[in-house]
Write an enzyme that holds these catalytic residues in place. Structure first.
Site, PDB file in Angstrom:
ATOM      1  N   ARG A  83      -8.567  -7.613   2.730  1.00  0.00           N
ATOM      2  CA  ARG A  83      -7.432  -8.801   3.268  1.00  0.00           C
ATOM      3  C   ARG A  83      -7.006  -7.969   4.198  1.00  0.00           C
ATOM      4  O   ARG A  83      -6.333  -6.955   3.938  1.00  0.00           O
ATOM      5  CB  ARG A  83      -6.745  -9.085   2.158  1.00  0.00           C
ATOM      6  CG  ARG A  83      -5.488 -10.023   2.651  1.00  0.00           C
ATOM      7  CD  ARG A  83      -4.545 -10.637   1.901  1.00  0.00           C
ATOM      8  NE  ARG A  83      -5.242 -11.842   1.178  1.00  0.00           N
ATOM      9  CZ  ARG A  83      -4.664 -12.920   0.563  1.00  0.00           C
ATOM     10  NH1 ARG A  83      -3.146 -12.707   0.626  1.00  0.00           N
ATOM     11  NH2 ARG A  83      -5.378 -13.918   0.101  1.00  0.00           N
ATOM     12  N   CYS A  91      -3.198 -24.080  -0.987  1.00  0.00           N
ATOM     13  CA  CYS A  91      -4.001 -22.768  -1.383  1.00  0.00           C
ATOM     14  C   CYS A  91      -2.558 -21.956  -2.010  1.00  0.00           C
ATOM     15  O   CYS A  91      -3.231 -21.258  -2.759  1.00  0.00           O
ATOM     16  CB  CYS A  91      -4.406 -22.108  -0.159  1.00  0.00           C
ATOM     17  SG  CYS A  91      -3.185 -21.814   1.221  1.00  0.00           S
ATOM     18  N   HIS A 116     -10.668 -17.818   5.497  1.00  0.00           N
ATOM     19  CA  HIS A 116     -10.143 -17.576   4.221  1.00  0.00           C
ATOM     20  C   HIS A 116     -11.231 -18.187   3.346  1.00  0.00           C
ATOM     21  O   HIS A 116     -11.164 -19.074   2.574  1.00  0.00           O
ATOM     22  CB  HIS A 116      -8.851 -18.212   3.707  1.00  0.00           C
ATOM     23  CG  HIS A 116      -8.313 -17.697   2.403  1.00  0.00           C
ATOM     24  ND1 HIS A 116      -8.720 -16.648   1.789  1.00  0.00           N
ATOM     25  CD2 HIS A 116      -7.228 -17.827   1.711  1.00  0.00           C
ATOM     26  CE1 HIS A 116      -7.947 -16.453   0.811  1.00  0.00           C
ATOM     27  NE2 HIS A 116      -7.097 -17.311   0.693  1.00  0.00           N
ATOM     28  N   GLN A 172     -11.142 -18.713  -0.733  1.00  0.00           N
ATOM     29  CA  GLN A 172     -10.215 -20.066  -0.994  1.00  0.00           C
ATOM     30  C   GLN A 172     -10.883 -21.208  -1.260  1.00  0.00           C
ATOM     31  O   GLN A 172     -10.767 -22.185  -1.842  1.00  0.00           O
ATOM     32  CB  GLN A 172      -8.998 -20.049   0.230  1.00  0.00           C
ATOM     33  CG  GLN A 172      -8.146 -21.353  -0.161  1.00  0.00           C
ATOM     34  CD  GLN A 172      -7.266 -21.071  -1.340  1.00  0.00           C
ATOM     35  OE1 GLN A 172      -6.682 -20.092  -1.443  1.00  0.00           O
ATOM     36  NE2 GLN A 172      -7.244 -22.120  -2.179  1.00  0.00           N
ATOM     37  N   ARG A 211      -9.381 -20.122  -8.238  1.00  0.00           N
ATOM     38  CA  ARG A 211      -9.710 -18.908  -7.392  1.00  0.00           C
ATOM     39  C   ARG A 211     -10.524 -17.835  -8.357  1.00  0.00           C
ATOM     40  O   ARG A 211     -11.694 -17.257  -7.741  1.00  0.00           O
ATOM     41  CB  ARG A 211      -8.563 -18.374  -6.942  1.00  0.00           C
ATOM     42  CG  ARG A 211      -7.560 -19.107  -5.973  1.00  0.00           C
ATOM     43  CD  ARG A 211      -8.236 -19.344  -4.619  1.00  0.00           C
ATOM     44  NE  ARG A 211      -9.048 -18.312  -3.886  1.00  0.00           N
ATOM     45  CZ  ARG A 211      -8.096 -17.258  -3.274  1.00  0.00           C
ATOM     46  NH1 ARG A 211      -6.724 -17.388  -3.394  1.00  0.00           N
ATOM     47  NH2 ARG A 211      -8.666 -16.416  -2.661  1.00  0.00           N
ATOM     48  N   ASP A 237      -0.480 -26.111   4.085  1.00  0.00           N
ATOM     49  CA  ASP A 237      -0.472 -24.788   3.956  1.00  0.00           C
ATOM     50  C   ASP A 237       0.692 -24.410   4.554  1.00  0.00           C
ATOM     51  O   ASP A 237       1.298 -25.109   5.276  1.00  0.00           O
ATOM     52  CB  ASP A 237      -1.799 -23.984   4.547  1.00  0.00           C
ATOM     53  CG  ASP A 237      -1.661 -22.530   4.192  1.00  0.00           C
ATOM     54  OD1 ASP A 237      -0.836 -21.879   3.590  1.00  0.00           O
ATOM     55  OD2 ASP A 237      -2.560 -21.814   4.933  1.00  0.00           O
TER      56      ASP A 237
HETATM   57  N1   CP Z   1      -4.093 -18.496  -1.824  1.00  0.00           N
HETATM   58  C1   CP Z   1      -4.224 -17.172  -1.590  1.00  0.00           C
HETATM   59  O1   CP Z   1      -4.792 -16.591  -0.974  1.00  0.00           O
HETATM   60  O2   CP Z   1      -2.928 -16.821  -2.231  1.00  0.00           O
HETATM   61  P1   CP Z   1      -2.574 -14.779  -2.315  1.00  0.00           P
HETATM   62  O3   CP Z   1      -2.008 -14.973  -1.054  1.00  0.00           O
HETATM   63  O4   CP Z   1      -1.766 -14.974  -3.408  1.00  0.00           O
HETATM   64  O5   CP Z   1      -3.690 -14.104  -2.736  1.00  0.00           O
HETATM   65  N1  NVA Z   2      -2.387 -19.451   5.858  1.00  0.00           N
HETATM   66  C1  NVA Z   2      -1.862 -18.532   5.040  1.00  0.00           C
HETATM   67  C2  NVA Z   2      -2.597 -18.345   3.655  1.00  0.00           C
HETATM   68  C3  NVA Z   2      -2.124 -17.728   2.550  1.00  0.00           C
HETATM   69  C4  NVA Z   2      -3.294 -17.755   1.496  1.00  0.00           C
HETATM   70  C5  NVA Z   2      -1.646 -17.052   5.390  1.00  0.00           C
HETATM   71  O1  NVA Z   2      -2.478 -16.439   6.242  1.00  0.00           O
HETATM   72  O2  NVA Z   2      -0.545 -16.511   5.343  1.00  0.00           O
END
Ligand code: CP
Ligand code: NVA
Length: 331
Positions: free
Chosen positions: A108, A273, A135, A138, A318, A232
């Site tokens: 990540r 999400c 992502h 997700q 998830r 989101d």
């Molecule tokens: N939705 C999601 O990716 O959550 P986190 O940032 O907690 O992993």
């Molecule tokens: N768009 C958000 C998603 C988090 C799961 C981010 O990138 O912070």
């Protein structure tokens, strides 16, 4: 020929066919049934994976960890400050070290190029746990949640994404909707629309699968006939603090409220999400309330807690879907 994803990376959904995505969803459903029945499924005993996080996480990290442990694997977690990667060691060198220890690598971070670099230099599967652009894990959870509500065949259903429709989640939703024949609408201000690269890449896929893609700034048009209303955060991880003020101003009309839900189809569900700013019970939520005088951001507390909300099923999914991705690529 039976579907096999053995040895594949999971970097973005554009790399996968409709059949491959459906295969991962079927597998997810099987893993969910096993987990809920308490049936052991340590199919990958003896393997080990590493999780590299340059950004924070709750769901993604826990899904990879619990998923891997359920499958019998060992897990190493490296947080943003505790590896040499990027600071003293290139991504390519890191990949060539980690592949000697591990059977799979989750990443990540910021640029998609970084996860691509890891994958290009590691001989083991690399999974994208979120980048600025995409992502992909997700999406499987989101679609599984829709299937649980509306049945496996989602062709002809409609999903609307409200708010910052240029972000990683909205872009990825656009791809998965195109692949599965789900009508998609991005609803937000003009400068928060998905970028041309994803619009161009998905246009022929929407056409091929008989679905539509609408980009609109009109809430009534976006939400009309929607089976799922998705939103989101208005400011994603890695964006500078200065964007909060303008973003709040331009995205307030796109907050998911009870009035917005009432314009969707009867029986529509609300998806997010997570994490979500639906109240002031977080440090950032409280800080923004003081700074800008708003107590809810992308979704009202009423909708978040309401009967149409499926956000905690989505969060649970998830784990089942990430387990399916690991199993499919490592077995
Ligand atoms: N939705 C999601 O990716 O959550 P986190 O940032 O907690 O992993
Ligand atoms: N768009 C958000 C998603 C988090 C799961 C981010 O990138 O912070």
């Amino acid at each position: 020929m039976p579907t096999s994803l053995s040895g594949r990376d999971f970097l973005k959904l554009l790399d996968f066919t409709t059949d491959e995505i459906k295969y991962l969803l079927r597998l997810s459903k099987q893993f969910k049934a096993l987990k809920l029945a308490g049936t052991p499924h340590r199919y990958l005993e003896g393997k080990n994976i590493v999780l590299l996080f340059q950004k924070t996480s709750t769901r993604t990290r826990c899904s990879f960890e619990v998923g891997a442990m359920d499958l019998g694997m060992g897990v190493t977690y490296l947080d943003p400050g505790s590896s040499q990667m990027g600071k003293k060691e290139s991504i390519a060198d890191t990949a060539r070290v980690l592949e000697r220890f591990y059977d799979g690598i989750e990443f990540r971070g910021f640029a998609q190029k970084d996860v691509q670099d890891l994958a290009d230099n590691a001989s083991v599967p690399v999974w994208n746990g979120l980048t600025t652009e995409w992502h992909p894990t997700q999406m499987l959870a989101d679609i599984l949640t829709m299937q649980e509500e509306f049945g496996d065949d989602l062709r002809g259903r409609k999903l609307v994404f409200m708010g910052d429709a240029k972000n990683n989640v909205a872009r990825s939703l656009m791809v998965v909707c195109a692949k599965l024949g789900i009508n998609f609408a991005a609803c937000g201000p003009k400068d928060c629309m998905p970028a041309d690269d994803v619009v161009e890449a998905t246009a022929p896929i929407f056409a091929e699968n008989g679905a539509t893609c609408t980009l609109t700034s009109d809430v009534a048009e976006g939400v009309k006939d929607a089976d799922a209303v998705y939103t989101d955060v208005w400011v994603s991880m890695g964006e500078p603090d200065e964007v909060w003020a303008p973003r709040i101003k331009e995205l307030e009309p796109y907050r998911v409220t009870a009035e917005v839900m009432a314009q969707a189809k009867e029986g529509a569900i609300f998806l997010h999400c997570l994490p979500a700013f639906h109240d002031t019970n977080t440090t950032i939520g409280a800080q923004k309330a003081e700074q800008f005088g708003i107590t809810e951001m992308e979704v009202t507390d009423e909708v978040f807690e309401g009967r149409q909300s499926r956000v905690f099923d989505e969060a649970e999914n998830r784990m089942h879907t990430i387990k399916a991705v690991m199993y499919a690529t490592l077995s």
